[in-house]
Design an enzyme around this catalytic site. Structure first.
Site, PDB file in Angstrom:
ATOM      1  N   ASN A   8       6.966  87.833 -10.628  1.00  0.00           N
ATOM      2  CA  ASN A   8       7.748  87.091 -11.625  1.00  0.00           C
ATOM      3  C   ASN A   8       8.672  88.099 -12.301  1.00  0.00           C
ATOM      4  OD1 ASN A   8       8.758  85.549 -13.679  1.00  0.00           O
ATOM      5  ND2 ASN A   8       6.838  85.394 -14.830  1.00  0.00           N
ATOM      6  N   LYS A  10      11.048  87.616 -14.301  1.00  0.00           N
ATOM      7  CA  LYS A  10      11.495  87.215 -15.657  1.00  0.00           C
ATOM      8  C   LYS A  10      13.005  87.452 -15.787  1.00  0.00           C
ATOM      9  CE  LYS A  10       6.869  88.064 -17.311  1.00  0.00           C
ATOM     10  NZ  LYS A  10       5.968  88.336 -18.424  1.00  0.00           N
ATOM     11  N   HIS A  95       5.537  78.492 -17.949  1.00  0.00           N
ATOM     12  CA  HIS A  95       5.147  79.860 -18.315  1.00  0.00           C
ATOM     13  C   HIS A  95       5.044  79.958 -19.841  1.00  0.00           C
ATOM     14  CE1 HIS A  95       5.230  84.173 -18.890  1.00  0.00           C
ATOM     15  NE2 HIS A  95       4.858  84.289 -17.627  1.00  0.00           N
ATOM     16  N   GLU A  97       5.945  82.104 -21.882  1.00  0.00           N
ATOM     17  CA  GLU A  97       7.167  82.545 -22.572  1.00  0.00           C
ATOM     18  C   GLU A  97       8.122  81.373 -22.768  1.00  0.00           C
ATOM     19  OE1 GLU A  97       7.981  85.837 -19.965  1.00  0.00           O
ATOM     20  OE2 GLU A  97       6.234  86.873 -20.801  1.00  0.00           O
ATOM     21  N   GLU A 165      -2.920  82.433 -17.161  1.00  0.00           N
ATOM     22  CA  GLU A 165      -2.365  83.619 -17.807  1.00  0.00           C
ATOM     23  C   GLU A 165      -2.733  83.620 -19.290  1.00  0.00           C
ATOM     24  OE1 GLU A 165       1.208  85.251 -15.442  1.00  0.00           O
ATOM     25  OE2 GLU A 165       1.970  83.770 -16.816  1.00  0.00           O
ATOM     26  N   GLY A 171       1.527  91.623 -20.263  1.00  0.00           N
ATOM     27  CA  GLY A 171       2.191  92.851 -20.702  1.00  0.00           C
ATOM     28  C   GLY A 171       1.337  93.742 -21.596  1.00  0.00           C
ATOM     29  N   SER A 212      -0.764  91.559 -16.795  1.00  0.00           N
ATOM     30  CA  SER A 212      -0.969  93.003 -16.599  1.00  0.00           C
ATOM     31  C   SER A 212      -1.580  93.380 -15.249  1.00  0.00           C
ATOM     32  CB  SER A 212      -1.838  93.587 -17.726  1.00  0.00           C
ATOM     33  OG  SER A 212      -1.205  93.428 -18.957  1.00  0.00           O
TER      34      SER A 212
HETATM   35  P1  PGA Z   1       2.863  90.948 -16.736  1.00  0.00           P
HETATM   36  O1  PGA Z   1       3.448  89.443 -16.750  1.00  0.00           O
HETATM   37  O2  PGA Z   1       2.341  91.193 -15.350  1.00  0.00           O
HETATM   38  O3  PGA Z   1       4.010  91.819 -17.108  1.00  0.00           O
HETATM   39  O4  PGA Z   1       1.739  90.983 -17.746  1.00  0.00           O
HETATM   40  C1  PGA Z   1       2.814  88.419 -16.060  1.00  0.00           C
HETATM   41  C2  PGA Z   1       3.511  87.101 -16.329  1.00  0.00           C
HETATM   42  O5  PGA Z   1       3.918  86.870 -17.470  1.00  0.00           O
HETATM   43  O6  PGA Z   1       3.683  86.288 -15.403  1.00  0.00           O
END
Ligand code: PGA
Length: 255
Positions: A8, A10, A95, A97, A165, A171, A212
């Site tokens: 992903n 982003k 997601h 976010e 998630e 992150g 992460s």
């Molecule tokens: P990350 O993000 O691996 O940077 O923690 C995962 C995600 O938000 O899909």
């Protein structure tokens, strides 16, 4: 189930950077781990070039969002139908976010799921709790799942992945929570059985973990029996690390 590794990206990479990433990955096509499926979710402006560069290979290209109407007066939006016309195979939906910063709700996720499936796109539905919701995580996830899947036929479940998630793990580089995530993914499976009133529903869907994940912890993630793959954000941005992650899945035995 065969492990599925999904990048992903982003809001990262220009089309030029995306092309260079895809070219680097393509060089390793021959020796790449054959025991897992691989996908990359790129920003809208990079989709075209990623689809083009992945034509000869086995990497599927996905989007990170879509609009649920086919077309119309929705300034700034891209529909599932439009994505399907440029060779995109699936999309991430819901997601955290998008839920957090763009007012995405489980109701809009549901409209997007149905419209994506209708347009021929498979979907990855993201669910997960915030830190404050941790003690009621299962209740939160059940509601997210139930609403996102409202009116979705059981026959379409093989085209759906659920990505668990936990928002606080995204992150954060916290790796000690995978055991708990494995248990939650097991619960997600039984929730699917409950929602569809059919134990078979549980085995039709791939369940991914996201938050992460990188090449040093992927094995621990995939050693949880109910985690079928990973949604990888930050660690998917550099081609060498992404290749390492794919390689890590080589030893994972799944039926
Ligand atoms: P990350 O993000 O691996 O940077 O923690 C995962 C995600 O938000 O899909």
């Amino acid at each position: 189930m065969r492990p599925l590794i999904v990048a992903n990206w982003k809001m990262n990479k220009t089309p030029e950077e995306a092309a260079s990433f895809m070219e680097k990955i393509a060089k390793y096509q021959e020796e790449m781990n054959p025991n897992c499926d691989i996908a990359i979710c790129a920003p809208f402006i990079c989709l075209d070039i990623c689809v083009e560069k992945s034509k000869q290979g086995r990497i599927k290209i996905g989007a990170q969002n879509c609009h649920f109407e086919k077309s119309g007066a929705f300034t700034g939006e891209i529909s599932a139908y439009m994505l399907s016309k440029i060779g995109v195979k699936f999309t991430i939906l819901g997601h955290s976010e998008r839920r957090q910063y763009f007012a995405e709700t489980s109701e809009t996720v549901n409209l997007k799921v149905k419209s994506s499936l209708k347009s021929g796109l498979d979907v990855i539905i993201c669910v997960g709790e915030s830190l404050e919701q941790k003690s009621t995580a299962q209740k939160i996830i059940f509601t997210q799942l139930e609403l996102a899947l409202l009116g979705v036929d059981i026959a379409d479940l093989p085209r759906i992945c659920i990505a668990y998630e936990p928002i606080w793990a995204i992150g954060s580089n916290k790796i000690e929570w995978f055991k708990r995530s494995g248990e939650i993914c097991m619960k997600i499976r039984s929730m699917l059985g409950e929602i569809y009133d059919s134990p078979a529903a549980a085995s039709l869907v791939k369940i991914l973990y996201g938050g992460s994940v990188n090449s040093s912890n992927l094995i621990s993630v995939l050693s949880e029996p109910d985690i079928d793959g990973a949604l990888v954000g930050n660690a998917s941005l550099v081609s060498d690390e992404f290749l390492k992650i794919i390689e890590c899945a080589r030893g994972v035995k799944r039926s």
